[in-house]
Write a protein that holds these residues in place. Structure first.
Motif, mmCIF file in Angstrom:
data_model
loop_
_atom_site.group_PDB
_atom_site.id
_atom_site.type_symbol
_atom_site.label_atom_id
_atom_site.label_comp_id
_atom_site.label_asym_id
_atom_site.label_seq_id
_atom_site.Cartn_x
_atom_site.Cartn_y
_atom_site.Cartn_z
ATOM 1 N N THR A 142 -2.298 -5.467 -8.881
ATOM 2 C CA THR A 142 -3.076 -6.262 -7.930
ATOM 3 C C THR A 142 -2.275 -6.539 -6.666
ATOM 4 O O THR A 142 -1.053 -6.401 -6.640
ATOM 5 C CB THR A 142 -3.541 -7.602 -8.538
ATOM 6 O OG1 THR A 142 -4.364 -8.275 -7.580
ATOM 7 C CG2 THR A 142 -2.356 -8.495 -8.871
ATOM 8 N N HIS A 143 -2.986 -6.912 -5.613
ATOM 9 C CA HIS A 143 -2.333 -7.350 -4.380
ATOM 10 C C HIS A 143 -2.314 -8.864 -4.282
ATOM 11 O O HIS A 143 -1.678 -9.424 -3.414
ATOM 12 C CB HIS A 143 -3.077 -6.798 -3.153
ATOM 13 C CG HIS A 143 -2.833 -5.337 -2.923
ATOM 14 N ND1 HIS A 143 -1.609 -4.857 -2.538
ATOM 15 C CD2 HIS A 143 -3.644 -4.264 -3.041
ATOM 16 C CE1 HIS A 143 -1.687 -3.532 -2.415
ATOM 17 N NE2 HIS A 143 -2.911 -3.153 -2.720
ATOM 18 N N TYR A 144 -3.081 -9.525 -5.167
ATOM 19 C CA TYR A 144 -3.322 -10.948 -4.942
ATOM 20 C C TYR A 144 -2.955 -11.839 -6.112
ATOM 21 O O TYR A 144 -3.307 -11.576 -7.260
ATOM 22 C CB TYR A 144 -4.795 -11.167 -4.568
ATOM 23 C CG TYR A 144 -5.179 -10.353 -3.372
ATOM 24 C CD1 TYR A 144 -4.678 -10.664 -2.108
ATOM 25 C CD2 TYR A 144 -6.005 -9.240 -3.514
ATOM 26 C CE1 TYR A 144 -5.008 -9.893 -1.009
ATOM 27 C CE2 TYR A 144 -6.346 -8.472 -2.415
ATOM 28 C CZ TYR A 144 -5.840 -8.794 -1.158
ATOM 29 O OH TYR A 144 -6.163 -8.031 -0.078
ATOM 30 N N ASN A 180 0.842 -1.198 0.000
ATOM 31 C CA ASN A 180 0.000 0.000 0.000
ATOM 32 C C ASN A 180 0.875 1.245 0.000
ATOM 33 O O ASN A 180 1.876 1.307 0.707
ATOM 34 C CB ASN A 180 -0.885 0.045 1.253
ATOM 35 C CG ASN A 180 -1.924 -1.062 1.255
ATOM 36 O OD1 ASN A 180 -2.125 -1.747 2.251
ATOM 37 N ND2 ASN A 180 -2.582 -1.264 0.137
ATOM 38 N N GLY A 181 0.491 2.196 -0.807
ATOM 39 C CA GLY A 181 1.200 3.469 -0.811
ATOM 40 C C GLY A 181 2.511 3.440 -1.573
ATOM 41 O O GLY A 181 3.284 4.394 -1.526
ATOM 42 N N SER A 182 2.773 2.354 -2.325
ATOM 43 C CA SER A 182 4.056 2.271 -3.016
ATOM 44 C C SER A 182 4.061 3.070 -4.319
ATOM 45 O O SER A 182 5.118 3.290 -4.911
ATOM 46 C CB SER A 182 4.406 0.807 -3.287
ATOM 47 O OG SER A 182 3.385 0.201 -4.041
ATOM 48 N N GLY A 183 2.871 3.504 -4.770
ATOM 49 C CA GLY A 183 2.829 4.341 -5.972
ATOM 50 C C GLY A 183 2.160 3.698 -7.178
ATOM 51 O O GLY A 183 2.249 4.219 -8.285
ATOM 52 N N LYS A 184 1.465 2.595 -6.967
ATOM 53 C CA LYS A 184 0.846 1.877 -8.092
ATOM 54 C C LYS A 184 -0.236 2.718 -8.765
ATOM 55 O O LYS A 184 -0.238 2.883 -9.986
ATOM 56 C CB LYS A 184 0.261 0.534 -7.597
ATOM 57 C CG LYS A 184 1.293 -0.360 -6.908
ATOM 58 C CD LYS A 184 0.701 -1.686 -6.466
ATOM 59 C CE LYS A 184 -0.403 -1.567 -5.423
ATOM 60 N NZ LYS A 184 0.016 -0.988 -4.141
ATOM 61 N N SER A 185 -1.151 3.242 -7.941
ATOM 62 C CA SER A 185 -2.223 4.064 -8.536
ATOM 63 C C SER A 185 -1.648 5.356 -9.099
ATOM 64 O O SER A 185 -2.093 5.846 -10.145
ATOM 65 C CB SER A 185 -3.303 4.385 -7.499
ATOM 66 O OG SER A 185 -3.983 3.203 -7.145
ATOM 67 N N THR A 186 -0.659 5.888 -8.426
ATOM 68 C CA THR A 186 -0.007 7.099 -8.933
ATOM 69 C C THR A 186 0.530 6.850 -10.340
ATOM 70 O O THR A 186 0.316 7.662 -11.250
ATOM 71 C CB THR A 186 1.135 7.522 -7.993
ATOM 72 O OG1 THR A 186 0.593 7.746 -6.696
ATOM 73 C CG2 THR A 186 1.827 8.774 -8.487
ATOM 74 N N LEU A 187 1.178 5.698 -10.513
ATOM 75 C CA LEU A 187 1.695 5.358 -11.839
ATOM 76 C C LEU A 187 0.556 5.307 -12.860
ATOM 77 O O LEU A 187 0.674 5.836 -13.972
ATOM 78 C CB LEU A 187 2.432 4.009 -11.785
ATOM 79 C CG LEU A 187 2.919 3.462 -13.129
ATOM 80 C CD1 LEU A 187 3.943 4.408 -13.759
ATOM 81 C CD2 LEU A 187 3.516 2.056 -12.974
HETATM 82 N N1 LIG Z 1 -3.222 13.695 -3.816
HETATM 83 C C1 LIG Z 1 -2.141 13.286 -3.109
HETATM 84 N N2 LIG Z 1 -1.428 14.179 -2.401
HETATM 85 C C2 LIG Z 1 -0.339 13.806 -1.709
HETATM 86 N N3 LIG Z 1 0.105 12.541 -1.640
HETATM 87 C C3 LIG Z 1 -0.567 11.605 -2.318
HETATM 88 C C4 LIG Z 1 -1.724 11.923 -3.078
HETATM 89 N N4 LIG Z 1 -2.184 10.803 -3.645
HETATM 90 C C5 LIG Z 1 -1.365 9.823 -3.247
HETATM 91 N N5 LIG Z 1 -0.391 10.288 -2.449
HETATM 92 C C6 LIG Z 1 0.684 9.528 -1.821
HETATM 93 O O1 LIG Z 1 1.386 8.844 -2.833
HETATM 94 C C7 LIG Z 1 1.787 7.581 -2.386
HETATM 95 C C8 LIG Z 1 1.377 6.525 -3.363
HETATM 96 O O2 LIG Z 1 -0.020 6.403 -3.383
HETATM 97 P P1 LIG Z 1 -0.768 5.410 -4.369
HETATM 98 O O3 LIG Z 1 -2.223 5.683 -4.271
HETATM 99 O O4 LIG Z 1 -0.154 5.510 -5.703
HETATM 100 O O5 LIG Z 1 -0.437 4.001 -3.729
HETATM 101 P P2 LIG Z 1 -0.876 2.544 -4.167
HETATM 102 O O6 LIG Z 1 0.349 1.800 -4.422
HETATM 103 O O7 LIG Z 1 -1.848 2.600 -5.270
HETATM 104 O O8 LIG Z 1 -1.563 2.024 -2.842
HETATM 105 P P3 LIG Z 1 -2.786 0.999 -2.612
HETATM 106 O O9 LIG Z 1 -2.223 -0.365 -2.701
HETATM 107 O O10 LIG Z 1 -3.241 1.298 -1.229
HETATM 108 O O11 LIG Z 1 -3.813 1.292 -3.625
HETATM 109 C C9 LIG Z 1 1.183 7.411 -1.007
HETATM 110 O O12 LIG Z 1 2.175 7.701 -0.045
HETATM 111 C C10 LIG Z 1 0.107 8.433 -0.945
HETATM 112 O O13 LIG Z 1 -0.113 8.895 0.361
#
Ligand SMILES: Nc1ncnc2c1ncn2[C@@H]1O[C@H](COP(=O)(O)OP(=O)(O)OP(=O)(O)O)[C@@H](O)[C@H]1O
Ligand SMILES: [Mg+2]
Lengths: 250, 404
Positions: A204-206, A38-45
């Motif tokens: 995915t996580h799974y 969680n929070g590793s940046g997957k959705s950000t990517l």
């Molecule tokens: N709008 C935002 N402003 C500041 N930080 C953000 C924002 N959106 C995401 N982050 C930070 O960016 C990092 C990556 O978030 P992201 O949503 O990409 O994680 P993820 O890998 O998709 O997690 P998950 O498995 O929970 O979906 C996290 O530390 C999150 O707190």
């Protein structure tokens, strides 16, 4: 041929750099999986790839089918063949599902210089695809995602993918919220779109999802970087041991 | 126009003379008058009072099988209007002293539009709906033509006999410098009115309308206005519930761009028990446009079991746009359910991104979201034909607003 090339990609939200130099190449016909804590940046990517405002690319490049998409708006990228199935699909109160789907399909056709589909033909086409994915007529009549259960939203994402036929699809945790049967139906829908002309990136996580949608490559994203890549056995390894060992290796 | 102030009322003044004097005594209200604080009208004093003439043109039909009444250049043009169907009569007010006196008795004493329009009365017609009229009659009041130097003061009385049913469309697309329509609707017991109004006047026009509705017992009103034209437009409605079990829906959409000022003002008077009123107001404002909603609901001391709902929402498409809402409840009865709410917001970026991520171009995506914002407003229109007419008007605005 490389459909998607991510080259040393750095991206920030506000002043915080979230992606610290990602390299990933997806060739046509390949399915890649990304796993990571969680929070590793997957959705950000996934958002950076699709061109969401507020996600600033500070270094590197993204090439779709050989062309950089960095200067393209989200809608242009989509029409160029990129699709994102959202981790959290967005509810659009008041936007009729049918007009939404039709606007999306027609925008694509218009761009390709093809004729737009008329309403009747379109409804038929949607019904057929929807049926295969277990999306009910009743859902199709509602406003986009409004009042859908978590699982229904995910199926609706895949329905959109089936209608838009992207060349590169990014699926962000499409399995979360799906029951066992739905997971099978959705996976079949995704697999039906697998083909030599298409690439996929499955977040995915799974391992469970990856036993249905079998990936060619698996990457582990941790702390905004890909820390390990391998074949499908890497997913099994994660399932058994978690990320701790891998993160240590990195 | 200079108010020739303090001319005394004389015993044998006609009602119209009296109205003229009332107007002259105070002129157009400025922002020091509370009801006009957000929308001062004193700039209208620069508009000259110059009645237009009918062009002789009949506007294009907007609804099939509707009875067309042409107001052209501010004047009733009988030659370009349809004959009235059985059960409905159209009479002119010009020489009807009785009808004039009756109207005058019902006018608010100090309202500038009531007084000036009645005094000027460039057109004056009374539509009487009798029990012999067909249930599905649709009347279209079509206000057209005019020029920047002309002004229009149409006075319309609609008289609905008990148990009658009517569809009424007011289509304002004229080009006067000033239009000030005065509409007075009497709904006798058990009558049912489906009313829509489109204000799409020319961009140089000032438009100040006063509509009064008197609703008897067991009446039903479904009224909807879209206000999108003119430079300054005020749509003011006074709704008096005078008989029990009146079921009233009075809703508005305003759509503003450039430097438009669009005002929706309503005064609802629950004078008797057991009536229900529902008001939904939706506004979308772009550029430097301003929107104003003033909604006053008054519940008389013995008007128990009143149900009065009012909700206004504004959507701002630009940082320079501004929306003001002033709901006012004056409740003198204790057993009532009344509520009001007002919100102002912007388009949701997440919604926009979701649409664009599907390949929908930004302008189209914005238009979809604007329509979506307005859809629960438009849903208030029960009659499908009337709904289609206004939905088209809203859709074309949304498309234009996002195209730039
Ligand atoms: N709008 C935002 N402003 C500041 N930080 C953000 C924002 N959106 C995401 N982050 C930070 O960016 C990092 C990556 O978030 P992201 O949503 O990409 O994680 P993820 O890998 O998709 O997690 P998950 O498995 O929970 O979906 C996290 O530390 C999150 O707190
Ligand atoms: Mg995520």
């Amino acid at each position: 041929m490389a459909l998607l090339e991510i080259k040393d990609l750095r991206a920030s939200i506000g002043d915080t750099e979230i992606l610290h130099g990602i390299n990933l190449t997806i060739n046509s016909g390949e399915v890649h999986a990304i796993m990571g804590p969680n929070g590793s940046g997957k959705s950000t990517l996934s958002y950076v790839l699709s061109g969401r405002d507020g996600y600033e690319v500070t270094g590197g490049d993204i090439l779709l089918d050989g062309e950089s998409v960095l200067e393209m708006e989200a809608d242009e990228r989509a029409r160029a063949g990129l699709f994102l199935a959202f981790q959290y699909p967005v509810e659009l109160p008041g936007v009729s599902g049918m007009s939404f789907l039709r606007a999306a399909v027609n925008a694509r056709l218009r761009d390709a210089g093809e004729e737009e589909v008329d309403q009747l033909a379109f409804v038929k086409m949607v019904r057929a695809e929807a049926k295969a994915l277990g999306v009910s007529d009743e859902m199709l009549k509602r406003a986009v995602n409004v009042g859908f259960s978590g699982g229904e939203k995910k199926r609706y994402e895949i329905l959109q993918m089936a209608l838009l036929k992207p060349i590169m699809a990014v699926l962000d945790e499409t399995d979360s919220g799906l029951d066992v049967d739905a997971l099978k139906i959705v996976s079949e829908g995704v697999n039906a779109l697998r083909g030599p002309e298409r690439g996929m990136l499955v977040i995915t996580h799974y391992q469970r999802l990856l036993s249905h949608i079998v990936p060619d490559f698996v990457h582990i994203l941790a702390g905004g970087k890909i820390v390990k890549s391998g074949d499908k056995s890497l997913a099994l390894e994660v399932e058994e041991n978690g990320y701790a060992d891998i993160a240590n290796v990195a | 126009m200079s108010p020739n102030s303090a001319a005394p009322l004389i015993e044998n003044d006609t009602p119209r003379d009296a109205a003229a004097k009332r107007f002259a005594a105070v002129g157009w209200p400025g922002k020091s008058v509370e009801a006009f604080r957000f929308t001062p009208l004193d700039s209208l004093a620069d508009r000259q009072i110059l009645h237009g003439t009918a062009s002789g043109n009949r506007s294009t039909k907007i609804i099939d099988n509707a009875v067309h009444i042409q107001i052209s250049g501010g004047v009733y043009d009988a030659a370009s209007s349809d004959d009235m169907p059985a059960g409905i009569s159209l009479t002119t007010l010009q020489d009807d002293t009785e009808a004039q006196a009756a109207l005058f008795a019902d006018l608010p004493e100090t309202h500038p539009v009531a007084n000036l329009s009645f005094a000027q009365m460039s057109a004056g017609i009374q539509l009487s709906v009798s029990a012999d009229a067909a249930d599905d009659t649709t009347l279209v009041l079509d206000y057209a033509d005019g020029s920047e130097t002309s002004s229009a003061f149409p006075v319309i009385i609609v008289d609905m006999a008990p148990q009658t049913r009517l569809r009424l469309i007011e289509n304002h697309h004229s080009a006067h410098g000033l239009s000030a329509p005065l509409v007075h609707i009497r709904m006798a017991d058990k009558s049912e009115l489906h009313h829509v109004r489109l204000q799409d006047e020319a961009s140089h026009s000032d438009f100040v309308a006063l509509s009064q509705i008197q609703a008897g017992a067991n009446t039903k009103l479904n009224s909807f206005t879209v206000s999108k034209g003119a430079k300054l437009a005020r749509c003011e409605t006074h709704l008096h519930m005078l008989g029990e079990h009146a079921d009233m829906s009075l809703s508005h959409i305003y759509l503003g761009a450039d430097e438009q000022l669009l005002d929706i003002t309503t005064r609802l008077n629950h004078a008797v028990p057991n009536c229900q009123s529902n008001q939904l107001i939706r506004g979308v404002l772009d550029d430097k446009a301003r929107g104003v909603f003033q909604g006053m609901v008054r519940v008389a001391p013995d008007a128990q079991k009143t149900d009065g709902q009012q909700m206004s929402r504004a959507l701002l498409l630009s940082r320079d746009a501004e929306a003001d809402a002033k709901p006012e409840l004056e409740i003198y009865a204790d057993d009532v359910v009344c509520s009001h709410g007002a919100t102002v917001g912007e388009l949701d970026e997440t919604h926009l991104f979701y649409l664009m991520s599907r390949g929908i171009p930004e302008a189209e995506a914005r238009a979809l979201l604007i329509e979506a914002f307005l859809i629960d407003g438009l849903d208030q229109i029960e009659d499908p034909t009337l709904s289609e007419f206004l939905t088209d008007a809203v859709r074309s605005w949304a498309t234009d607003a996002t195209a730039s």
